[in-house]
Design a protein around this motif. Structure first.
Motif, PDB file in Angstrom:
ATOM      1  N   GLN A  26       0.844  -1.200   0.000  1.00  0.00           N
ATOM      2  CA  GLN A  26       0.000   0.000   0.000  1.00  0.00           C
ATOM      3  C   GLN A  26       0.881   1.252   0.000  1.00  0.00           C
ATOM      4  O   GLN A  26       1.742   1.425   0.856  1.00  0.00           O
ATOM      5  CB  GLN A  26      -0.903   0.009   1.234  1.00  0.00           C
ATOM      6  N   MET A  27       0.651   2.101  -0.999  1.00  0.00           N
ATOM      7  CA  MET A  27       1.371   3.367  -1.081  1.00  0.00           C
ATOM      8  C   MET A  27       0.811   4.309  -0.007  1.00  0.00           C
ATOM      9  O   MET A  27      -0.334   4.756  -0.089  1.00  0.00           O
ATOM     10  CB  MET A  27       1.184   3.995  -2.469  1.00  0.00           C
ATOM     11  N   MET A  28       1.622   4.625   0.978  1.00  0.00           N
ATOM     12  CA  MET A  28       1.178   5.521   2.034  1.00  0.00           C
ATOM     13  C   MET A  28       1.365   6.981   1.627  1.00  0.00           C
ATOM     14  O   MET A  28       0.545   7.844   1.951  1.00  0.00           O
ATOM     15  CB  MET A  28       1.946   5.233   3.327  1.00  0.00           C
ATOM     16  N   ASP A  83       6.680   6.226   0.617  1.00  0.00           N
ATOM     17  CA  ASP A  83       6.445   5.404   1.805  1.00  0.00           C
ATOM     18  C   ASP A  83       5.522   4.265   1.393  1.00  0.00           C
ATOM     19  O   ASP A  83       4.396   4.495   0.923  1.00  0.00           O
ATOM     20  CB  ASP A  83       5.794   6.223   2.918  1.00  0.00           C
ATOM     21  N   LEU A  84       5.988   3.032   1.540  1.00  0.00           N
ATOM     22  CA  LEU A  84       5.243   1.849   1.104  1.00  0.00           C
ATOM     23  C   LEU A  84       5.132   0.866   2.258  1.00  0.00           C
ATOM     24  O   LEU A  84       6.135   0.494   2.861  1.00  0.00           O
ATOM     25  CB  LEU A  84       5.972   1.181  -0.079  1.00  0.00           C
ATOM     26  N   ARG A  85       3.896   0.478   2.577  1.00  0.00           N
ATOM     27  CA  ARG A  85       3.705  -0.549   3.593  1.00  0.00           C
ATOM     28  C   ARG A  85       3.495  -1.874   2.882  1.00  0.00           C
ATOM     29  O   ARG A  85       2.595  -2.020   2.059  1.00  0.00           O
ATOM     30  CB  ARG A  85       2.498  -0.223   4.480  1.00  0.00           C
ATOM     31  N   ALA A 138      13.934   0.267   5.819  1.00  0.00           N
ATOM     32  CA  ALA A 138      12.800  -0.140   6.644  1.00  0.00           C
ATOM     33  C   ALA A 138      12.663   0.849   7.795  1.00  0.00           C
ATOM     34  O   ALA A 138      13.603   1.064   8.560  1.00  0.00           O
ATOM     35  CB  ALA A 138      13.022  -1.553   7.178  1.00  0.00           C
ATOM     36  N   VAL A 139      11.474   1.448   7.938  1.00  0.00           N
ATOM     37  CA  VAL A 139      11.281   2.527   8.908  1.00  0.00           C
ATOM     38  C   VAL A 139      10.828   2.005  10.255  1.00  0.00           C
ATOM     39  O   VAL A 139      11.350   2.402  11.298  1.00  0.00           O
ATOM     40  CB  VAL A 139      10.261   3.553   8.363  1.00  0.00           C
ATOM     41  N   ASP A 140       9.841   1.098  10.290  1.00  0.00           N
ATOM     42  CA  ASP A 140       9.231   0.742  11.575  1.00  0.00           C
ATOM     43  C   ASP A 140       9.314  -0.752  11.873  1.00  0.00           C
ATOM     44  O   ASP A 140       8.395  -1.356  12.382  1.00  0.00           O
ATOM     45  CB  ASP A 140       7.758   1.176  11.601  1.00  0.00           C
ATOM     46  N   HIS A 141      10.455  -1.392  11.578  1.00  0.00           N
ATOM     47  CA  HIS A 141      10.576  -2.806  11.901  1.00  0.00           C
ATOM     48  C   HIS A 141      11.396  -2.977  13.170  1.00  0.00           C
ATOM     49  O   HIS A 141      12.108  -2.077  13.603  1.00  0.00           O
ATOM     50  CB  HIS A 141      11.260  -3.556  10.751  1.00  0.00           C
TER      51      HIS A 141
END
Length: 677
Positions: A184-186, A213-215, A240-243
């Motif tokens: 999903q393109m954030m 930003d891609l989830r 990776a931002v939030d791993h």
């Protein structure tokens, strides 16, 4: 900026077919050498490239199926899956299905037939047995369940396209569309800081950059692969931002500290081992454009000859010198244009490896295909049209030429049969040989069958060569049983007819118990040849120059002697003669001065008696049309500089007539063979 995506997709279709052909050849190589890591790498690269390219065009059916194949091939690379016969057979079927999916793309609006969908379902099930437990997505979910972390990751992708990306046929938006299929393109931010002032703007250059930003549950490697095809034209940073570092996915993630290390330059090194080097020295050209070029060059040759003729009639030295220079340049252009259409026959030969493999398994025989002379080049039109005759000859050799393993052992042979394809140049022609080490042809059975059908008179004396060539008669067959593969002889008349249409000849030789050799002789090109002009009365004929050995002027004594005997003593060699005046029924008395043009084709030689020798001439071959299709001894026509039409002699046909005639009625009793060899 408008990008021609339709043209780009057509390029993808062509390249995908080539990659699948290369993939098939590598699979066959891997079957014979299971430890060949280069072959494994080539197979993986082919599937990986097709999947990535298909994703750029949103071809989800191709991407979905190829992704599973790629997953199995990846496990094959790391040694988790072993090479065996069942795996090779399944992967070959997967390649066939991928080609079917590509063909659906090529024929727009079509969909897979129900039986094809059933085959795909069966292949997916078979592939799943070679995959690691669970699909890639399931493995991510399993890792997440074990660690309590989210099932997806927020990735930040910093992307800067190079200035030449448009000129290289790529659309930046297609990469964004493909990313949407992975998650999903954030947020997407378009960067315009590289756009120059208006006066410096180049409409063919790309100045775009993106912060994305891609989830997604996709791994870093998967996201990185998206940009493989513009690796040299962009810089990409994936973070990776939030791993969570201990999530179990760390081997596929990148920390912010590592961000600076992931640049285009640092990624080129590992990519180099995964992809073939790009060669900028080649340009893909539509075959129709090449044909049009050859036609225009042919007309240029005719026009140049006409201009040279006019210049000589004007007695103007500067004009003659100028036309001579133009003629030389035209000849160079002609040679260059013809060379563009020359391709190695090896690509055609290699396609038969799969055929031999599949048919030998179907017949329960162990047959090895041996290829030589693959680098031999000839006109692409000839290559395209020779495939079907070669296929028929190979199938016949495997079905009825090579014996079963038991029969071979009983005959003192190795259990494995051998089938060879060879090509080489000879006397301005290309020769293709198909040889097997089977049982050979049954001479007596062929002769009996021919007499039964009335093709040969009872008591007629024929050479072995003539008897063997009887199998090229329409519908002739000595096969005792009908199989799903044609028996030796069935359809051989079609093979001969197709080769004759290419201005070629075919003959065979066989030895009982040792095997059979079929020999096809073809012209190098079908468009333009160098010819030698000869005159009879007011008519002009063209002899292919590569078949001319020498020219001899006949004196009065030689003329009378050769007319009475039908042959000429050429330095102790018996040279049969063909008087073209009589052969083509020209009226009027013969010229007081006559010449002999000595021609040779394969192992046969003869002399053509003509009135005048008019010299060399670049001959643009024009077909005679269906009305004149039954003419023997004439292969086509050409237009001279004067505008007159000259007929091109079919030397192989003329020599064949002599061979057949002299085999039945020797010119000189107890003399050497009438046809010089």
């Amino acid at each position: 900026m408008s990008i021609n995506l339709d043209q780009a997709q057509q390029t993808f279709i062509v390249e995908a077919r080539e990659l699948l052909q290369a993939m098939e050849q590598s699979l066959l190589q891997l079957e014979s050498e299971p430890g060949d890591q280069d072959a494994i790498g080539a197979i993986f690269r082919a599937a990986h490239t097709i999947k990535g390219s298909a994703g750029l065009f949103g071809l989800e059916p191709v991407v979905s199926f190829t992704h599973i194949v790629e997953d199995v091939l990846d496990r094959l690379r790391d040694g988790s899956v072993a090479v065996d016969a069942s795996l090779i057979a399944m992967l070959l079927k997967c390649g066939d299905h991928m080609l079917e999916l590509i063909d659906v793309v090529a024929h727009r609006g079509e969909t897979l037939q129900p039986e094809a969908l059933e085959r795909e379902a069966a292949l997916r099930e078979a592939l799943s047995t070679y995959q690691a437990p669970g699909t890639p997505a399931q493995r991510v979910e399993t890792a997440a369940a074990c660690t309590g972390t989210p099932t997806d990751v927020l990735w930040h992708i910093s992307l800067r396209f190079g200035a030449d990306v448009f000129r290289n046929g790529m659309d930046p938006l297609s990469f964004l569309r493909y990313l949407e299929t992975l998650g999903q393109m954030m947020q997407v931010t378009i960067l315009t800081d590289s756009i120059p002032a208006l006066e410096s703007w180049d409409p063919e250059s790309c100045y775009l950059g993106f912060e994305i930003d891609l989830r997604s549950t996709a791994s870093h490697a998967t996201l990185n692969e998206v940009f493989d095809f513009v690796r040299d034209d962009c810089e990409v940073h994936i973070v990776a931002v939030d791993h969570t570092p201990d999530s179990g996915l760390g081997s596929e993630q990148v920390t912010p500290a590592e961000q600076g290390a992931i640049t285009a330059s640092s990624l080129r090194q590992p990519a180099a081992s995964e992809a073939k080097p790009r060669d900028g020295n080649y340009v893909r050209v539509n075959a129709d454009k090449l044909d049009e070029l050859i036609n225009l060059v042919g007309e240029l040759v005719i026009a140049s000859a006409g201009a040279s003729l006019l210049a000589r009639s004007c007695n103007n030295d500067p004009l003659q010198e100028a036309t001579s220079t133009v003629s030389g340049l035209v000849e160079e252009i002609l040679d260059g244009a013809l060379h563009l259409r020359m391709i190695p026959i090896g690509d055609t030969f290699n396609r038969f490896r799969r055929v031999v493999r599949d048919i030998s398994q179907e017949l329960g025989k162990d047959i090895e295909l041996i290829i030589s002379g693959a680098e031999t080049e000839l006109d692409k039109t000839v290559v395209e049209k020779i495939g079907d005759p070669l296929m028929h000859l190979l199938r016949n050799a495997m079905d009825h030429g090579i014996e079963s393993a038991e029969a071979r052992r009983a005959a003192g042979k190795s259990a494995k049969g051998h089938l060879s394809l060879n090509a080489y140049h000879d006397s301005g022609s290309i020769v293709i040989e198909i040889a097997d080490d089977g049982a050979g042809l049954n001479r007596e059975r062929i002769l009996a069958k021919a007499q039964e059908r009335g093709l040969v008179a009872s008591g007629a004396v024929l050479t072995d060569q003539e008897i063997y060539n009887l199998i090229f008669e329409a519908g002739f067959s000595t096969a005792e049983a009908v199989t799903n593969l044609s028996g030796r002889g069935v359809g051989m008349d079609v093979v001969k007819r197709n080769i004759t249409l290419l201005r070629g000849t075919v003959d065979l030789d066989s030895r009982p118990g040792q095997g059979t050799v079929v020999r096809i002789r073809l012209p190098l090109t079908l468009a333009i040849i160098n010819g030698f002009l000869v005159g009879i009365d007011q008519s002009t004929y063209v002899i292919p120059l590569d078949m001319v050995q020498e020219c001899i002027e006949l004196d009065e004594r030689q003329r009378q002697s050769s007319r009475d005997k039908g042959y000429l003593d050429l330095r102790g060699e018996v040279l049969p003669l063909v008087d073209l005046r009589d052969h083509f029924s020209h009226e009027g008395p013969a010229s007081r001065r006559q010449n002999v043009v000595v021609v040779r084709y394969a192992e046969h030689k003869a002399g053509l008696v003509v009135d005048e020798l008019l010299g060399e001439f670049q001959t643009v071959i024009k077909p005679l049309g269906k009305l004149f299709g039954a003419l023997r001894g004439i292969s086509g026509s050409t237009i001279l500089g004067s505008g007159a039409v000259a007929l091109i002699l079919d030397i192989p046909a003329l020599l064949n007539q002599i061979v057949q005639l002299e085999a039945r009625t020797p010119l000189v009793p107890q003399s050497p063979p009438a046809v010089a060899r």
